[in-house]
Design a protein around this motif. Structure first.
Motif, mmCIF file in Angstrom:
data_model
loop_
_atom_site.group_PDB
_atom_site.id
_atom_site.type_symbol
_atom_site.label_atom_id
_atom_site.label_comp_id
_atom_site.label_asym_id
_atom_site.label_seq_id
_atom_site.Cartn_x
_atom_site.Cartn_y
_atom_site.Cartn_z
ATOM 1 N N LYS A 248 0.833 -1.203 0.000
ATOM 2 C CA LYS A 248 0.000 0.000 0.000
ATOM 3 C C LYS A 248 0.870 1.255 0.000
ATOM 4 N N ALA A 249 1.915 1.248 0.827
ATOM 5 C CA ALA A 249 2.809 2.401 0.907
ATOM 6 C C ALA A 249 3.527 2.636 -0.420
ATOM 7 N N LEU A 250 3.994 1.556 -1.043
ATOM 8 C CA LEU A 250 4.710 1.686 -2.318
ATOM 9 C C LEU A 250 3.786 2.202 -3.419
ATOM 10 N N LYS A 251 2.555 1.745 -3.416
ATOM 11 C CA LYS A 251 1.603 2.215 -4.426
ATOM 12 C C LYS A 251 1.315 3.706 -4.250
ATOM 13 N N GLU A 252 1.304 4.166 -2.987
ATOM 14 C CA GLU A 252 1.108 5.597 -2.738
ATOM 15 C C GLU A 252 2.325 6.388 -3.213
ATOM 16 N N ILE A 253 3.515 5.878 -2.929
ATOM 17 C CA ILE A 253 4.744 6.550 -3.363
ATOM 18 C C ILE A 253 4.817 6.613 -4.887
ATOM 19 N N SER A 254 4.289 5.591 -5.545
ATOM 20 C CA SER A 254 4.337 5.550 -7.023
ATOM 21 C C SER A 254 3.493 6.654 -7.655
ATOM 22 N N THR A 255 2.600 7.287 -6.874
ATOM 23 C CA THR A 255 1.792 8.389 -7.408
ATOM 24 C C THR A 255 2.565 9.704 -7.418
ATOM 25 N N LEU A 256 3.720 9.743 -6.723
ATOM 26 C CA LEU A 256 4.550 10.941 -6.724
ATOM 27 C C LEU A 256 5.184 11.126 -8.098
ATOM 28 N N LYS A 257 5.335 12.345 -8.515
ATOM 29 C CA LYS A 257 5.868 12.638 -9.835
ATOM 30 C C LYS A 257 7.258 12.037 -10.033
ATOM 31 N N TRP A 259 8.287 8.902 -9.852
ATOM 32 C CA TRP A 259 8.544 7.597 -9.252
ATOM 33 C C TRP A 259 7.872 6.507 -10.088
ATOM 34 N N LYS A 260 8.595 5.404 -10.291
ATOM 35 C CA LYS A 260 8.036 4.259 -11.007
ATOM 36 C C LYS A 260 8.293 3.007 -10.178
ATOM 37 N N VAL A 268 6.039 -14.612 -0.763
ATOM 38 C CA VAL A 268 7.449 -14.557 -0.411
ATOM 39 C C VAL A 268 8.334 -14.279 -1.619
ATOM 40 N N ASP A 269 7.836 -14.540 -2.824
ATOM 41 C CA ASP A 269 8.615 -14.344 -4.052
ATOM 42 C C ASP A 269 8.445 -12.953 -4.661
ATOM 43 N N THR A 270 7.686 -12.091 -4.001
ATOM 44 C CA THR A 270 7.431 -10.762 -4.549
ATOM 45 C C THR A 270 8.703 -9.906 -4.576
ATOM 46 N N ILE A 271 9.032 -9.409 -5.763
ATOM 47 C CA ILE A 271 10.178 -8.518 -5.942
ATOM 48 C C ILE A 271 9.649 -7.147 -6.374
ATOM 49 N N VAL A 272 10.163 -6.117 -5.730
ATOM 50 C CA VAL A 272 9.747 -4.752 -6.050
ATOM 51 C C VAL A 272 10.866 -4.057 -6.811
ATOM 52 N N THR A 273 10.521 -3.418 -7.916
ATOM 53 C CA THR A 273 11.476 -2.623 -8.687
ATOM 54 C C THR A 273 11.100 -1.156 -8.538
ATOM 55 N N ILE A 274 12.058 -0.345 -8.070
ATOM 56 C CA ILE A 274 11.815 1.069 -7.802
ATOM 57 C C ILE A 274 12.724 1.919 -8.672
ATOM 58 N N LYS A 275 12.147 2.877 -9.367
ATOM 59 C CA LYS A 275 12.928 3.857 -10.147
ATOM 60 C C LYS A 275 12.651 5.237 -9.568
ATOM 61 N N ARG A 276 13.711 5.865 -9.033
ATOM 62 C CA ARG A 276 13.584 7.201 -8.470
ATOM 63 C C ARG A 276 13.744 8.259 -9.547
ATOM 64 N N PRO A 277 13.018 9.374 -9.415
ATOM 65 C CA PRO A 277 13.194 10.455 -10.391
ATOM 66 C C PRO A 277 14.563 11.111 -10.254
ATOM 67 N N LYS A 278 15.035 11.687 -11.339
ATOM 68 C CA LYS A 278 16.287 12.426 -11.302
ATOM 69 C C LYS A 278 16.096 13.752 -10.569
#
Length: 282
Positions: A248-257, A259-260, A268-278
């Motif tokens: 839930k927290a990651l999905k909220e963060i993904s709404t920030l300009k 962020w992907k 247990v096999d869930t992998i999260v890929t995060i791309k931060r904006p420049k």
């Protein structure tokens, strides 16, 4: 001093080791545990953080707001500082060993401006809560050891002037990060103020300190949960609840300009890929 315009407190340049050490954790309302001790290895230095009370996202919010304000305007403090307030603030940092020759950073503000910078409500209840937070943060100690070298300081100390102005001294690790003289993390406070919920704040801060701007990062969802809660779950139901909270927290963060965030796998096999904006302009 006290000239800081808190609408400009857009980021906090903080100590990266402190920001990634799982010090600030989700805490159930009314059930704050005691006896926090956290160990961390960073840049060939062993760090030990101790606090009588566990620390939560509100404690982190106030600390980051103070660091952000100090980044706009602050003065250094050391054992040579004169004046009653300066001497009181230095003594309150409780420097030991190598820290005796170090320095801190002092920011002068008001409770109202601190609340503005933190994004908290301006009411009597919150004023009382912030004073409690300042007390908690002033009791947090950081000890560093490396090849016979030892250093120890509390996170901060504070005092009120006769006119009600608040003076806060931040320890040397924070002061050096402000001066960009040590490895630092840049926490985006504008983004933080757009987020709701303690866990979203904690995840966002940890990601800011861990993933450099413009970079892509992968982590297992259960590993990320341990970074945020600081301890392994004691039951399967707790693990499931934490996964849901992190998602839930990651999905909220993904709404920030900029962020992907994407998920692959289940449970247990869930992998999260995060791309931060420049960072633009840096």
């Amino acid at each position: 001093m006290d000239t800081t315009n808190n609408t400009k407190v857009t980021f906090a340049r903080t100590d990266r080791a402190t920001a990634t050490a799982s010090l600030f954790r989700p805490i159930t309302k009314g059930r704050r545990p005691t006896g926090l001790k956290v160990f961390a290895d960073y840049d060939e230095t062993k760090l030990t953080f101790t606090s009588y009370d566990w620390l939560d996202s509100r404690d982190q919010t106030i600390l980051l707001a103070l660091i952000g304000m100090a980044g706009i305007e602050s003065v250094n403090i050391s054992a040579d500082s004169s004046g009653e307030i300066g001497q009181k603030l230095w003594a309150g940092l409780n420097p030991l060993n190598s820290a005796l020759g170090d320095y801190g950073a002092v920011v002068e503000t008001t409770m109202y401006k601190l609340l503005q910078a933190s994004g908290m409500n301006d009411d009597a209840k919150t004023y009382t809560r912030v004073k409690e937070i300042l007390d908690r943060l002033s009791q947090v100690n950081c000890k560093a050891q490396s090849e016979g070298w030892q250093w120890s300081m509390r996170f901060l100390s504070y005092a009120f002037h006769d006119d009600g102005t608040l003076a806060v001294a931040l320890n040397a690790r924070f002061a050096q990060a402000l001066a960009q003289g040590s490895t630092y993390a840049r926490i985006n406070l504008e983004e933080r103020r757009q987020l709701d919920g303690d866990i979203a704040h904690l995840v966002h801060s940890w990601l800011n300190a861990t993933v450099r701007a413009g970079n892509t990062f992968q982590i297992g969802i259960d590993k990320l949960a341990v970074r945020i809660w600081g301890v392994e779950p004691q039951s399967a139901s707790t693990l499931t609840t934490r996964r849901a909270s992190i998602s839930k927290a990651l999905k909220e963060i993904s709404t920030l300009k900029g962020w992907k965030i994407s998920f692959r796998g289940r449970g247990v096999d869930t992998i999260v890929t995060i791309k931060r904006p420049k960072l633009l302009g840096f």
